[in-house]
Design a protein around this motif. Structure first.
Motif, PDB file in Angstrom:
ATOM      1  N   ALA A 114      44.274  40.245  23.093  1.00 32.09           N
ATOM      2  CA  ALA A 114      44.921  39.431  24.122  1.00 32.09           C
ATOM      3  C   ALA A 114      45.499  40.296  25.240  1.00 32.09           C
ATOM      4  O   ALA A 114      45.386  39.953  26.423  1.00 32.09           O
ATOM      5  N   VAL A 115      46.119  41.423  24.885  1.00 37.06           N
ATOM      6  CA  VAL A 115      46.705  42.298  25.904  1.00 37.06           C
ATOM      7  C   VAL A 115      45.605  42.907  26.764  1.00 37.06           C
ATOM      8  O   VAL A 115      45.724  42.981  27.998  1.00 37.06           O
ATOM      9  N   PHE A 116      44.509  43.340  26.135  1.00 39.20           N
ATOM     10  CA  PHE A 116      43.393  43.885  26.908  1.00 39.20           C
ATOM     11  C   PHE A 116      42.877  42.852  27.912  1.00 39.20           C
ATOM     12  O   PHE A 116      42.644  43.169  29.083  1.00 39.20           O
ATOM     13  N   MET A 117      42.682  41.618  27.463  1.00 39.60           N
ATOM     14  CA  MET A 117      42.147  40.581  28.346  1.00 39.60           C
ATOM     15  C   MET A 117      43.106  40.297  29.502  1.00 39.60           C
ATOM     16  O   MET A 117      42.674  40.080  30.644  1.00 39.60           O
ATOM     17  N   ALA A 118      44.409  40.291  29.230  1.00 39.57           N
ATOM     18  CA  ALA A 118      45.395  40.016  30.276  1.00 39.57           C
ATOM     19  C   ALA A 118      45.418  41.128  31.318  1.00 39.57           C
ATOM     20  O   ALA A 118      45.449  40.868  32.530  1.00 39.57           O
ATOM     21  N   ILE A 119      45.401  42.389  30.868  1.00 45.34           N
ATOM     22  CA  ILE A 119      45.419  43.497  31.820  1.00 45.34           C
ATOM     23  C   ILE A 119      44.116  43.532  32.616  1.00 45.34           C
ATOM     24  O   ILE A 119      44.131  43.757  33.831  1.00 45.34           O
ATOM     25  N   ASN A 120      43.004  43.307  31.942  1.00 41.00           N
ATOM     26  CA  ASN A 120      41.728  43.326  32.645  1.00 41.00           C
ATOM     27  C   ASN A 120      41.706  42.267  33.758  1.00 41.00           C
ATOM     28  O   ASN A 120      41.271  42.539  34.882  1.00 41.00           O
ATOM     29  N   LEU A 121      42.203  41.068  33.454  1.00 38.01           N
ATOM     30  CA  LEU A 121      42.246  40.011  34.471  1.00 38.01           C
ATOM     31  C   LEU A 121      43.148  40.409  35.628  1.00 38.01           C
ATOM     32  O   LEU A 121      42.801  40.196  36.803  1.00 38.01           O
ATOM     33  N   SER A 122      44.297  40.998  35.335  1.00 34.89           N
ATOM     34  CA  SER A 122      45.211  41.389  36.416  1.00 34.89           C
ATOM     35  C   SER A 122      44.575  42.469  37.292  1.00 34.89           C
ATOM     36  O   SER A 122      44.697  42.433  38.520  1.00 34.89           O
ATOM     37  N   PHE A 123      43.868  43.424  36.683  1.00 37.75           N
ATOM     38  CA  PHE A 123      43.191  44.465  37.463  1.00 37.75           C
ATOM     39  C   PHE A 123      42.096  43.857  38.351  1.00 37.75           C
ATOM     40  O   PHE A 123      41.917  44.263  39.504  1.00 37.75           O
TER      41      PHE A 123
ATOM     42  N   GLU B  37      39.047  36.574  50.110  1.00 37.81           N
ATOM     43  CA  GLU B  37      37.849  35.842  50.525  1.00 37.81           C
ATOM     44  C   GLU B  37      36.870  35.632  49.375  1.00 37.81           C
ATOM     45  O   GLU B  37      36.127  34.647  49.342  1.00 37.81           O
ATOM     46  N   PHE B  38      36.862  36.585  48.412  1.00 37.40           N
ATOM     47  CA  PHE B  38      35.887  36.525  47.315  1.00 37.40           C
ATOM     48  C   PHE B  38      36.549  36.261  45.963  1.00 37.40           C
ATOM     49  O   PHE B  38      35.861  36.267  44.940  1.00 37.40           O
ATOM     50  N   ARG B  39      37.843  36.014  45.944  1.00 40.96           N
ATOM     51  CA  ARG B  39      38.564  35.992  44.672  1.00 40.96           C
ATOM     52  C   ARG B  39      38.065  34.892  43.727  1.00 40.96           C
ATOM     53  O   ARG B  39      37.973  35.084  42.513  1.00 40.96           O
ATOM     54  N   GLY B  40      37.743  33.733  44.265  1.00 38.62           N
ATOM     55  CA  GLY B  40      37.249  32.655  43.412  1.00 38.62           C
ATOM     56  C   GLY B  40      35.939  33.010  42.742  1.00 38.62           C
ATOM     57  O   GLY B  40      35.743  32.761  41.546  1.00 38.62           O
ATOM     58  N   ARG B  41      35.022  33.615  43.511  1.00 35.27           N
ATOM     59  CA  ARG B  41      33.731  33.988  42.942  1.00 35.27           C
ATOM     60  C   ARG B  41      33.873  35.115  41.930  1.00 35.27           C
ATOM     61  O   ARG B  41      33.210  35.111  40.883  1.00 35.27           O
ATOM     62  N   VAL B  42      34.744  36.069  42.220  1.00 31.59           N
ATOM     63  CA  VAL B  42      34.974  37.164  41.269  1.00 31.59           C
ATOM     64  C   VAL B  42      35.590  36.626  39.981  1.00 31.59           C
ATOM     65  O   VAL B  42      35.159  36.973  38.870  1.00 31.59           O
ATOM     66  N   ALA B  43      36.608  35.761  40.104  1.00 34.09           N
ATOM     67  CA  ALA B  43      37.244  35.176  38.919  1.00 34.09           C
ATOM     68  C   ALA B  43      36.243  34.355  38.119  1.00 34.09           C
ATOM     69  O   ALA B  43      36.276  34.347  36.884  1.00 34.09           O
ATOM     70  N   SER B  44      35.347  33.665  38.812  1.00 31.52           N
ATOM     71  CA  SER B  44      34.343  32.858  38.132  1.00 31.52           C
ATOM     72  C   SER B  44      33.375  33.723  37.348  1.00 31.52           C
ATOM     73  O   SER B  44      33.062  33.438  36.184  1.00 31.52           O
ATOM     74  N   VAL B  45      32.875  34.809  37.961  1.00 28.59           N
ATOM     75  CA  VAL B  45      31.957  35.706  37.261  1.00 28.59           C
ATOM     76  C   VAL B  45      32.639  36.322  36.049  1.00 28.59           C
ATOM     77  O   VAL B  45      32.057  36.415  34.956  1.00 28.59           O
ATOM     78  N   ASN B  46      33.885  36.744  36.208  1.00 24.98           N
ATOM     79  CA  ASN B  46      34.637  37.319  35.098  1.00 24.98           C
ATOM     80  C   ASN B  46      34.765  36.330  33.946  1.00 24.98           C
ATOM     81  O   ASN B  46      34.563  36.664  32.774  1.00 24.98           O
ATOM     82  N   PHE B  47      35.080  35.063  34.280  1.00 25.85           N
ATOM     83  CA  PHE B  47      35.256  34.021  33.268  1.00 25.85           C
ATOM     84  C   PHE B  47      33.925  33.688  32.594  1.00 25.85           C
ATOM     85  O   PHE B  47      33.845  33.524  31.375  1.00 25.85           O
TER      86      PHE B  47
END
Length: 422
Positions: free
Chosen positions: A328-337, A345-355
């Motif tokens: 859980a800690v790894f996933m939280a830090i990775n998302l924050s990074f 401008e690209f945050r939604g697409r980046v968050a989507s690919v990550n998810f």
């Protein structure tokens, strides 16, 4: 009143609304899963249809994730979040009415699960993209850790609320509870105000809908840190978090225990995730977070290896806490990074690919490992995949200056554009 550092992000009013909205919506999703699974099985006596319903909630992320990412970049994120949550309120409310009237069928529930999956993916992508607009970026890990806490906590809350209601009043009443939880989440989302810049908003035409998808992929490719972080989360989810399908056989053959231990082990893993996020949420320096990132990456593989070595339920429970905490800690830090390094401008697409890659890796891994569990016993599987991830992380540390920079340098976090309201 100043909050402790562990809960610092909750001191920002609009993030607090987002956090409460996520807690209510995620609890609604878990409650829905409990009621839908039971209702489908009671109507059909088919575990295959229950599995189809679970699949129906997961597949929308793969089918629509890239398009959802584009929508989140092109339109008002808070408004899309509100639409997603209220849509699931309507979805579960309609299912509650049909269930209480006795005119529901398994395929109706599966269709509702598919729609819920679409809205859940939109909700999660909006939530991840909105967070950096609500808080200073130097508190972003604190925010993702607290979000991780409620993601796991919602499993306890949703199941705890739904289970007794299911026994006493039936699935229709649980769906009514889901409706109320989603309505509460929607009301909270209405109060959120973001700093999403006007340059990220625009029109989207169906004829060029795939062009911004390709733009997002190219942006990730041009940004080495993002590519590395997304690769890390993919490998992490594939090799250390795709063990759920193995647990029943592991408990039966490896621990010599019955099905009651399964729920207990899952509870301890979830408890570890909550404790891990809360105990590290106050780490605010970039270098401290980078060191923790590497440590939890290695620990995720090592603890899964140790879980495969356990031979008694007690040892499995103890190790299970460390498995949940490190992952859980790894996933939280990775998302924050990821969110720190993605342009607005690209945050939604980046968050989507990550998810998509995280959830897709877990889905594919569970399917493959479960399918071959007769050839490769769960113990061997967990030990081999856990150790393989540790080897990969060590190799990447040796060959990747980008990965080493996460803990060797003080990378100055960019300040939030615009004001943040307390």
């Amino acid at each position: 009143m100043k909050l402790p550092k562990t809960f610092a992000s909750l001191g920002f009013r609009y993030f607090r609304y987002l956090w409460i909205s996520s807690a209510l919506a995620n609890s609604g999703q878990y409650s829905f899963t409990v009621a839908a699974s039971w209702l489908i099985y009671s109507l059909s006596n088919s575990t295959a249809l229950v599995g189809t319903a679970v699949f129906a909630t997961m597949i929308p992320g793969v089918l629509f994730g890239p398009i959802i990412g584009v929508l989140v970049d092109r339109f008002d994120r808070r408004r899309l979040l509100t639409i997603a949550v209220f849509s699931n309120a309507c979805n579960t409310g309609a299912l509650a009415l049909l269930s209480l009237l006795g005119i529901v069928s398994p395929w109706v529930v599966i269709m509702c699960a598919f729609f819920l999956g679409i809205c859940f993916n939109l909700q999660m992508t909006c939530t991840n993209a909105i967070m950096p607009d609500l808080i200073p970026k130097n508190t972003l890990y604190n925010a993702t850790a607290l979000q991780g806490t409620i993601s796991h906590g919602a499993g306890f809350i949703g199941s705890a609320l739904a289970s007794p209601i299911l026994v006493m009043a039936g699935p229709g009443t649980v769906f009514a509870l889901c409706f109320l939880l989603y309505m509460g989440a929607g009301i909270q989302s209405l109060w959120i105000r973001t700093n999403q810049t006007a340059t990220t908003l625009g029109n989207l035409h169906l004829k060029n809908i795939f062009e911004p998808v390709v733009e997002g992929m190219m942006y990730i490719r041009r940004t080495p840190a993002l590519g590395l972080l997304i690769l890390m989360v993919f490998l992490h989810c594939l090799l250390t978090m795709a063990y759920t399908s193995l647990l029943p056989q592991f408990i039966h053959e490896g621990l010599g225990a019955d099905s009651g231990i399964y729920g207990s082990l899952m509870m301890f893993i979830g408890l570890g995730a909550i404790l891990g996020n809360l105990s590290t949420a106050s780490i605010s320096t970039p270098r401290g977070q980078g060191i923790l990132y590497i440590m939890t990456a290695l620990a995720s593989g090592l603890t899964l290896f140790l879980l495969g070595l356990t031979g008694t339920p007690l040892l499995a429970f103890i190790v299970g806490v460390t498995v949940g905490a490190s992952q859980a800690v790894f996933m939280a830090i990775n998302l924050s990074f990821v969110l720190q390094r993605a342009n607005d401008e690209f945050r939604g697409r980046v968050a989507s690919v990550n998810f998509i890659l995280a959830s897709g890796a877990m889905a594919v891994g569970n399917f493959i490992y479960g399918s071959f569990s007769k050839l490769i016993p769960p113990k061997i599987n967990m030990m081999s995949t856990g150790s393989l991830f540790v080897v990969i992380v060590v190799v990447l540390i040796l060959i990747s200056p980008t990965l080493r920079s996460l803990y060797k340098k003080n990378v100055k976090a960019q300040e939030n554009q615009g004001s943040v309201v307390m």
